[in-house]
Scaffold this motif. Structure first.
Motif, mmCIF file in Angstrom:
data_model
loop_
_atom_site.group_PDB
_atom_site.id
_atom_site.type_symbol
_atom_site.label_atom_id
_atom_site.label_comp_id
_atom_site.label_asym_id
_atom_site.label_seq_id
_atom_site.Cartn_x
_atom_site.Cartn_y
_atom_site.Cartn_z
ATOM 1 N N ARG A 11 0.786 -1.337 0.164
ATOM 2 C CA ARG A 11 -0.059 -0.023 -0.125
ATOM 3 C C ARG A 11 0.757 1.329 -0.113
ATOM 4 O O ARG A 11 0.507 2.153 0.773
ATOM 5 C CB ARG A 11 -1.038 0.092 1.229
ATOM 6 C CG ARG A 11 -1.997 -1.189 1.363
ATOM 7 C CD ARG A 11 -2.294 -1.297 2.572
ATOM 8 N NE ARG A 11 -2.905 -2.519 2.933
ATOM 9 C CZ ARG A 11 -3.716 -3.043 3.896
ATOM 10 N NH1 ARG A 11 -3.416 -2.215 5.132
ATOM 11 N NH2 ARG A 11 -4.205 -4.153 4.174
ATOM 12 N N GLY A 12 1.882 1.167 -0.978
ATOM 13 C CA GLY A 12 2.447 2.520 -0.886
ATOM 14 C C GLY A 12 3.838 2.734 -0.265
ATOM 15 O O GLY A 12 4.586 3.343 -0.354
ATOM 16 N N MET A 13 4.010 1.502 0.562
ATOM 17 C CA MET A 13 5.088 1.532 1.456
ATOM 18 C C MET A 13 6.372 1.056 0.673
ATOM 19 O O MET A 13 6.044 0.075 -0.266
ATOM 20 C CB MET A 13 5.128 1.036 2.782
ATOM 21 C CG MET A 13 3.966 1.573 3.897
ATOM 22 S SD MET A 13 4.045 0.542 5.081
ATOM 23 C CE MET A 13 2.650 -0.618 4.752
ATOM 24 N N PRO A 14 7.721 1.142 0.913
ATOM 25 C CA PRO A 14 8.712 0.914 -0.116
ATOM 26 C C PRO A 14 9.026 -0.632 -0.009
ATOM 27 O O PRO A 14 8.686 -1.400 1.197
ATOM 28 C CB PRO A 14 9.844 1.423 0.503
ATOM 29 C CG PRO A 14 9.565 1.935 1.982
ATOM 30 C CD PRO A 14 8.129 2.150 1.958
ATOM 31 N N VAL A 15 9.244 -1.276 -1.084
ATOM 32 C CA VAL A 15 9.742 -2.902 -1.164
ATOM 33 C C VAL A 15 11.124 -2.918 -1.640
ATOM 34 O O VAL A 15 11.163 -2.375 -2.976
ATOM 35 C CB VAL A 15 8.589 -3.589 -1.757
ATOM 36 C CG1 VAL A 15 9.003 -5.080 -2.146
ATOM 37 C CG2 VAL A 15 7.160 -3.728 -1.241
#
Length: 592
Positions: free
Chosen positions: A339-343
């Motif tokens: 949900r938009g957090m970095p991976v």
């Protein structure tokens, strides 16, 4: 009779259940429960496979040439006799009826019982018949696999079922390969015991990621424990208690309940930001193996994925590599789940303790390498397979259009490797542009897990956007210790002064260069090291989702500025235990 076996504690907590013994060569047999309504059908499956193998043996006997040695026909007769022995299929039927095991699992369970009986026979000739029994069972397993439309006994998805009265099950094996461990995630097993391995062997890492107790390096457990024995795994002390007395059993049941209450208390911190007492915000990211793990990361309160181990997409595939499209869908799923957090996706890291079941031409030349941990692995393997590497890069860049992605390269030791990687990236970007496929800028990072990389970090930092310290391999290579070898596992020491110096200097140099730095090895998820890493200036930890609550609690109680003042004394200490003591003392001062 009750007895204890001791090993290395690698995943905390208490597990109580019945032992399921699995030989290493048969770990990849399917393990799942069947519905009571399907018991008769499962028994018929086993009998059909038995009859098919019997026909094979009879055909082999018929086809023997007239001058064939008499011993050959006699051997086939022995195999036929074992095949029809009630001790094999009759008892297998019992496992299916009473325990609801699937046919493959039931057959393997009974094989372990019979193999133990053969081992204890005094007569050499009879004892050697164990090999014949194993060959017969392997043929039946192959026939069962063929019924399912597969070649051989490849691993399938493990199904979790709850049946009233079913006892918890604990897996006992000589060793478990990383690819096999993956099929036991969310499985029927509540704990692991292995004869070999160390604190950072892959069995240990996966057990921690599953948040279930495990003890490795026991040496003798799979030989001493019998199928269906009652067993307690004490994951805190590294003890395995076999057939415990009622008093001991009740004591451990009480500890289990206490542990569950503590876990529930920590879970309440899920939505609390990780901020130290002096106002320093800390990012707590998750290590994941598969896209589905991203959901657990979000549930645990992770603020991103710091390490997506992409190699697990390449395992348990019968030698076939995943296609670009398959990889793209996996990376996209992980990105969307966050949900938009970095991976942060690490490129495929195979070799050493994570071999593929496929050997490329270049690997065939290295098939007999004596030390695979220092051979063709990680980025070395990727650069030796440029088409495979570019395919993975394309999949990652395509997924970048759906969220914030970062690219992490494992086991970098040479600037020339960075240049080759950058060239491959430029080529992939051009291919995607020409094809009209969308992608966004992707930050490039390298893992610091070879001492050479830590020493030359200022040079590497000129070419990358971020670094991630892989403490597992950094400790292994710094101390020249095979972390999966239990005979030297006691020398694997995260508190070693040389290790602490390398980690501290890497964090300091990255921060001085204005580059982000994280620790994604096991030290990041061990609350015993949280104060030390905060003192070194680390503000980004990446760990298994199950470890986030305990580390967050430690951060919320820490004063990072006071910890930093204690750091020089810690790094100057001669002995690791003294270093630990100093860190704890400084942390305690900040809590009052």
């Amino acid at each position: 009779m009750s007895f204890q076996v001791f090993g290395i504690p690698v995943s905390r907590g208490v597990a109580i259940g019945r032992a399921v013994l699995v030989a290493s060569s048969r770990v990849d047999v399917e393990h799942y429960f069947i519905d009571p309504a399907g018991i008769d059908a499962e028994i018929r499956r086993a009998l059909r496979a038995r009859d098919e193998v019997a026909r094979e043996f009879e055909a082999l006997k018929q086809d023997l040439p007239g001058d064939a040695p008499h011993e050959l026909a006699a051997l086939l007769d022995v195999h036929l006799m074992l095949l029809h022995d009630e001790a094999l299929l009759g008892a297998t039927r019992q496992w299916i009826v009473e325990r609801h095991y699937n046919a493959e699992w039931a057959l393997s369970a009974q094989l372990e019982v019979l193999a133990r009986q053969f081992d204890e026979m005094e007569d050499d000739y009879l004892r050697e018949r164990k090999a014949d029994l194993e060959q017969v069972v392997e043929r039946i397993l192959s026939a069962l696999a063929a019924q399912q439309g597969r070649k051989g006994g490849g691993a399938a998805a493990v199904v979790q079922r709850d049946f009233a009265g079913e006892d918890p099950l604990l897996l006992v094996a000589a060793d478990i390969a990383p690819a096999d461990m993956m099929q036991f995630k969310r499985s029927v097993f509540h704990g692991f015991i292995t004869d070999i391995g160390g604190k950072t062997s892959h069995t240990a890492i996966v057990a921690r990621s599953m948040d279930i107790p495990a003890v490795v390096g026991t040496r003798e457990a799979s030989r001493l424990i019998r199928q269906d024995d009652w067993v307690i795994i004490d994951g805190d002390a590294g003890a395995v208690i076999v057939n415990p007395s009622p008093i001991v059993l009740e004591e451990y049941r009480f500890r289990q309940r206490q542990s569950e209450l503590e876990r529930a208390r920590l879970a309440r911190l899920r939505h609390t930001p990780a901020v130290t007492l002096d106002g320093e915000r800390v990012e707590l990211h998750a290590n994941i193996e598969l896209p589905a793990d991203a959901l657990a990361a979000v549930e645990a309160g992770a603020t991103g994925v710091g390490l997506f181990r992409s190699e697990f997409l390449f395992m348990n595939r019968g030698g076939e590599l995943p296609s670009e499209e398959e990889q793209f869908e996996a990376y996209k799923a992980a990105v969307e789940a966050m949900r938009g957090m970095p991976v942060t996706i690490r490129t495929v890291d195979v070799g050493a303790d994570k071999p593929l079941d496929r050997l490329s031409a270049s690997e065939l030349r290295h098939e007999h390498v004596l030390n695979p941990a220092m051979g063709l692995r990680a980025i070395r393997w990727s650069l030796a397979e440029p088409s495979m590497f570019r395919q993975q890069l394309r999949a990652i860049y395509r997924a970048s259009a759906f969220g914030k992605l970062r690219l992490l390269i494992p086991m970098v030791a040479h600037l020339n490797e960075i240049r080759q990687i950058q060239e491959a990236i430029k080529r992939v970007q051009q291919q995607l542009t020409d094809a009209g496929q969308a992608y966004t800028p992707v930050e490039l990072g390298v893992m610091i897990e070879i001492p050479a990389a830590a020493v030359m970090l200022p040079l590497l930092l000129r070419h990358v956007d971020f670094v991630s310290i892989g403490t597992n391999d950094l400790i292994q290579y710094t101390l020249a210790i095979d972390r999966a070898d239990e005979s030297v596992a006691h020398l694997y020491d995260p508190w070693h002064p040389a290790v602490l110096q390398l980690i501290a200097s890497s964090i300091a140099q990255a921060r001085a260069a204005g580059k982000s730095v994280s620790v994604c090895g096991e030290m990041a998820g061990d609350a015993a090291f949280t104060d030390l890493l905060l003192a070194m200036g680390l503000r980004n930890f990446s760990m298994h989702p199950s470890q986030i609550p305990s580390v967050k609690q430690r951060i919320l109680r820490a004063d990072s500025s006071r910890l930093a003042m204690a750091l020089p004394a810690v790094l100057a200490s001669e002995d690791p235990e003294k270093a630990a003591e100093l860190v704890l003392v400084s942390a305690q001062r900040t809590h009052h």
